[in-house]
Design an enzyme around this catalytic site. Structure first.
Site, PDB file in Angstrom:
ATOM      1  N   ASP A 344       2.791   1.595 -94.724  1.00 27.83           N
ATOM      2  CA  ASP A 344       4.146   1.560 -94.156  1.00 27.83           C
ATOM      3  C   ASP A 344       4.179   2.133 -92.749  1.00 27.83           C
ATOM      4  OD1 ASP A 344       5.083   0.660 -96.692  1.00 27.83           O
ATOM      5  OD2 ASP A 344       4.979   2.723 -97.394  1.00 27.83           O
ATOM      6  N   GLY A 345       3.062   2.141 -92.060  1.00 32.44           N
ATOM      7  CA  GLY A 345       3.013   2.672 -90.704  1.00 32.44           C
ATOM      8  C   GLY A 345       1.657   3.292 -90.452  1.00 32.44           C
ATOM      9  N   SER A 369       6.231   4.395 -87.697  1.00 32.46           N
ATOM     10  CA  SER A 369       6.581   4.675 -89.090  1.00 32.46           C
ATOM     11  C   SER A 369       7.686   3.708 -89.486  1.00 32.46           C
ATOM     12  CB  SER A 369       7.057   6.125 -89.257  1.00 32.46           C
ATOM     13  OG  SER A 369       7.455   6.357 -90.589  1.00 32.46           O
ATOM     14  N   ARG A 370       7.407   2.848 -90.470  1.00 31.19           N
ATOM     15  CA  ARG A 370       8.357   1.798 -90.824  1.00 31.19           C
ATOM     16  C   ARG A 370       9.400   2.259 -91.840  1.00 31.19           C
ATOM     17  NH1 ARG A 370       3.194  -0.697 -91.199  1.00 31.19           N
ATOM     18  NH2 ARG A 370       2.703  -1.832 -89.287  1.00 31.19           N
ATOM     19  N   VAL A 371       9.244   3.467 -92.374  1.00 28.43           N
ATOM     20  CA  VAL A 371      10.164   3.959 -93.393  1.00 28.43           C
ATOM     21  C   VAL A 371      10.775   5.291 -92.993  1.00 28.43           C
ATOM     22  CG1 VAL A 371      10.363   4.692 -95.804  1.00 28.43           C
ATOM     23  CG2 VAL A 371       8.899   2.779 -95.219  1.00 28.43           C
TER      24      VAL A 371
END
Length: 572
Positions: A344-345, A369-371
């Site tokens: 997720d990143g 960071s995608r979250v």
């Protein structure tokens, strides 16, 4: 009634034994027994086990176990999980009827074990009442909850710019010796006050490096809530292959009990190489970079087990920090691209920043960071919102300054502000920064209170500001960890305390040169330049060209003189 003699006692006992023997009917249990055909480096080909299943444990002589990897019609390719020098062709093997599992439970906390659950810390055997298979299904989509709670690493650049949430999978990648393990260890050290259990899985590492990491954790009291699973570089490839799966099963036990867990895989490059070695020895067809076609699957099914569970299932979480080593900054290689797409990143560590002494050497432009932004604390979101943009602008403008280009006032201020950001994002190893300290530093940084502080005094100024954090009212500090953003009054309270703390490092206005001195300097410069305008004006270029023409004229005059002298001698 008491027996009359000893003979009566024996007769009674023998009668009961005879009755028991007659009542027992022996049952025959068929057992499959096979033979070793060949033994190679870390693998063995076995025949004679027709009903063996995939991933089933097979028992070899000398209490050695193996995993059935290739299940063919005539033979089984087995991965050996230990020292195999005593094995020979023709030796007998047996089925166990179970898959590979490992002991789990509270008894493992503070211990150092191998993937088979054997202790490596000389603290006695591990007694556990429960075991879990190392290969388990990942939680279903409907059993997962959104990632909403942050995992504070204690590293300023990560918590502010690349935040991580509990249940997220964040990849750490970079070249060799750029500080990847240091970030993971700092994150483990910072979990002491957050009630997060940690599992550190060392995959194919040097024994000295693992011993140093364990000593570091033990010295700072982190082993009280940490489990270390170790495989060394000289261990068989089979042990290296099962290590992350065993560590994940240990972490899942606590997650399913409603606890928050952090697991570090250090590193999956060695795991991929071990699997490639096993696959090539088992004659599996190679693909890109000689890796087998299912190399993506072995990492995806591992990392998909990290998640945040629903409250109905306990509400536990498992956060994964896989580490990958790149070669010559090539993040587009096979294994790094696989893991970037799975996670997720990523946090990318730049060797050029490392050489410049910017530690941790996080390249903010290539990290994402995608979250974590949704899981970030509200105080961070308000404070660090413009920080990444300002830092990225600084890095872009800094490249132009290397060409000696002239900068206007606004550009110079942006560069000076960016240098202060970089100086404040530096952080020594093994010293996580608490949340209140980070927020106060970021508030002061966004308000440009550090812009007038000399760069060589930034460390002292930051230390002075952190010492002033306890002076902030307790109700304001409590709001740092809440869901609401900081109010204007809270900001003013923080800024007032920050100004007082940074006042000794601000330039003293009395020390500035008086205007008379400036006029004197100007008159002196005017007399030296003989009426030429000051540098920085539009006529600078003209004056510079005039000086160049004067030099050319003087050179030409000298040349004409030198030519005229021999002509005069000839005439004489």
């Amino acid at each position: 009634m008491e027996p009359k003699s000893l003979k009566d006692v024996f007769d009674k006992v023998f009668t009961e034994i005879h009755q028991a023997r007659e009542s027992v009917t022996p049952t025959l249990i068929p057992q499959e027994v096979g033979r070793i055909l060949t033994v190679s480096t870390g693998i063995a080909n076995v025949s004679g086990l027709p009903t063996v299943g995939f991933d089933e444990l097979i028992k070899f002589p000398g209490d050695l176990f193996g995993i059935a990897f290739n299940v063919d019609e005539k033979e089984i390719g087995t991965v050996l999980l230990g020292e195999y020098s005593h094995l020979h062709a023709g030796d007998q093997v047996e089925r166990t009827g179970r898959v590979m599992d490992i002991a789990v439970g509270e008894e493992l906390l503070g211990r150092v074990i191998d993937p088979l659950g054997r202790p490596l810390d000389n603290k006695g055997p591990i007694v556990s009442s429960k075991r879990l298979p190392i290969e388990r299904h990942s939680p279903a989509i409907m059993d997962r909850a959104p990632v909403t709670v942050p995992l504070q690493t204690g590293v300023k650049v990560i918590d502010a710019l690349i935040p991580i949430g509990r249940g997220q999978r964040e990849l750490i990648l970079g070249d060799r010796q750029t500080g990847k393990t240091a970030i993971a260890i700092d994150t483990i050290l910072n979990q002491r006050n957050f009630n997060v259990l940690c599992v550190y899985c060392a995959i194919g590492q040097r024994a000295s490096a693992v011993a140093r990491a364990v000593a570091n954790l033990r010295e700072r009291g982190a082993m009280d809530y940490t489990i270390v699973v170790v495989t060394e570089g000289n261990d068989p490839s089979g042990l290296i292959y099962i290590a992350p799966y065993a560590a994940t099963s240990i972490a899942e036990y606590f997650m399913e009990a409603g606890r928050d867990v952090l697991i570090v895989y250090d590193d999956l490059t060695n795991h991929a190489r071990a699997y490639r070695e096993l696959s090539l020895l088992l004659r599996r067809p190679p693909g890109r970079e000689a890796y087998p076609g299912d190399i993506f699957y072995i990492h995806s099914r591992l990392l998909e087990r990290s998640t945040h569970l629903l409250k109905e299932l306990g509400g536990g979480s498992l956060t994964a920090l896989p580490i990958i080593e790149t070669e010559a900054q090539n993040i587009s290689a096979y294994i790094p691209t696989n893991l970037i797409s799975i996670t997720d990143g990523q946090i990318y560590l730049s060797p050029s920043l490392f050489e410049l002494g910017v530690l941790p050497a996080v390249d903010v432009g290539k990290s994402v960071s995608r979250v974590g932004g949704k899981a970030q604390l509200a105080a961070y979101r308000a404070v660090a919102g413009d920080l990444k943009l300002a830092y990225s602008q600084f890095e872009e403008l800094e490249a132009f300054t290397r060409f000696g280009a002239r900068l206007d006032e606004n550009t110079r201020k942006l560069i000076d502000h960016g240098r202060r950001i970089r100086a404040l994002l530096k952080q020594p190893q093994n010293s996580p920064v608490p949340v209140p300290d980070q927020i106060v530093i970021l508030v002061a940084l966004n308000s440009k209170l550090f812009d007038n502080v000399p760069l060589d005094k930034m460390v002292e100024a930051e230390s002075s500001l952190r010492k002033a954090v306890p002076d902030i009212p307790a109700d304001v500090r409590d709001r740092f960890k809440g869901d609401k953003e900081l109010s204007d009054e809270d900001r003013e309270t923080i800024l007032d305390i920050a100004r007082k703390a940074l006042e000794p490092y601000q330039p003293n206005p009395e020390s500035k040169p008086k205007p008379e001195a400036k006029t004197e300097e100007k008159t002196e410069s005017k007399t030296q330049t003989k009426g030429k305008p000051e540098p920085g004006t539009k006529t600078d270029e003209k004056t510079d060209l005039g000086a160049e023409t004067e030099e050319k004229l003087s050179k030409s005059e000298a040349q004409t003189k030198s030519k005229s002298e021999p002509e005069a001698q000839d005439k004489s």
